[in-house]
Structure formats: structure tokens, C-alpha cells
Design a protein around this motif. Structure first.
Motif, short mmCIF file in Angstrom:
data_model
loop_
_atom_site.label_atom_id
_atom_site.label_comp_id
_atom_site.label_asym_id
_atom_site.label_seq_id
_atom_site.Cartn_x
_atom_site.Cartn_y
_atom_site.Cartn_z
N THR A 1 -62.03 67.20 9.21
CA THR A 1 -63.54 66.68 9.21
C THR A 1 -63.68 66.82 9.12
O THR A 1 -64.43 68.49 9.45
CB THR A 1 -63.04 65.44 10.41
N SER A 2 -65.29 66.15 8.91
CA SER A 2 -66.63 67.14 8.86
C SER A 2 -67.52 65.96 9.18
O SER A 2 -67.94 65.17 9.09
CB SER A 2 -66.60 67.25 7.25
N THR A 3 -69.23 66.75 9.14
CA THR A 3 -70.04 66.09 9.48
C THR A 3 -71.67 67.06 9.58
O THR A 3 -71.66 67.83 8.46
CB THR A 3 -70.60 66.12 11.53
N ASP A 4 -72.08 65.93 8.95
CA ASP A 4 -73.74 66.22 8.52
C ASP A 4 -74.47 66.36 8.68
O ASP A 4 -75.27 65.39 10.53
CB ASP A 4 -73.49 65.57 7.09
N PHE A 5 -75.96 67.33 9.03
CA PHE A 5 -77.30 67.08 9.73
C PHE A 5 -78.37 67.35 9.07
O PHE A 5 -78.12 67.96 8.05
CB PHE A 5 -76.81 67.70 9.95
N ASP A 6 -79.46 66.16 9.18
CA ASP A 6 -80.76 66.42 8.19
C ASP A 6 -80.75 67.96 8.72
O ASP A 6 -81.11 68.64 9.50
CB ASP A 6 -81.17 65.55 8.27
#
Length: 114
Positions: free
Chosen positions: A79-84
Motif C-alpha cells: 500500500t502507499s499513502t500520499d502527503f502534500d
């Protein structure tokens, strides 16, 4: 910072970094373990080998970090997650993240590096 990454991607306490353009391997150098919290995640950098993130009760290795537009993606493989990018304008500090208290002047406090 070089390579299109913002300064806040590296915590205060890093003593250097390098990027191998042949295999995209990014290495950050510390004098020991550096851990800090960002939002709901606790990150730990260690042994000049990798970054781990604590999700629920498990420590998982971050295997890929990439930038797409104004977002940074952190992948742990499954899985992955994103951040501004705005989350990386300021550098967290090893041990206390963004909640570091300045030491009082003329105090009897000793400081040692991690």
C-alpha cells in the motif's frame, strides 16, 4: 534541496545524504537512530539502510518515495499513502518532531547527539 525534494523531507539531525542516479537509491546519514512523528505515523530511520513506518502495531519498510506534482507518495509495497508537499516545508527534529522545546540559556542541562 537537490533532486526536486523539499528540505523538510530530511529531519534535523541528518549529517548528510546521497542519491545514486543509477538505481535511484537515496541514502541519509545519521549518528544513530532518528525517530519522530508526522501526523498519525511514527517514522524511524536507522542503520543507514532504510525508513520504517509504524502502522497500527507493525513496523513496515518504506520501499519507495516519489513525487508526483505537489504530492509525495510513500510505498510500503502492499500500500502507499500520499502527503502534500506543504507537509515538508519544515524539517522535523530527531526525537521530538515539531514539538521540540528550546533549552533554557545558562542551565545545567547536558545535550548528547543521537
Amino acid at each position: 534541496m537537490e533532486y526536486g525534494f523539499p528540505l523538510g523531507l530530511l529531519p534535523k539531525g541528518a549529517i548528510g545524504y546521497s542519491l545514486n542516479k543509477d538505481n535511484d537509491e537515496f541514502t541519509v546519514y545519521f549518528q544513530g537512530v532518528c525517530s519522530f512523528d508526522i501526523e498519525a505515523y511514527m517514522l524511524k530511520l536507522y542503520n543507514l539502510k532504510g525508513v520504517t513506518v509504524k502502522i497500527l502495531l507493525l513496523w513496515l519498510n518504506i520501499v519507495k518515495v516519489y513525487r508526483q506534482g505537489n504530492d509525495f507518495y510513500f510505498s510500503v509495497g502492499i500500500t502507499s499513502t500520499d502527503f502534500d508537499i506543504e507537509n515538508f516545508l519544515e524539517s522535523p527534529q530527531c526525537g521530538c518532531s515539531f514539538d521540540c522545546k528550546p533549552l533554557p540559556l545558562n542551565s545545567d542541562v547536558s545535550v548528547s547527539s543521537i
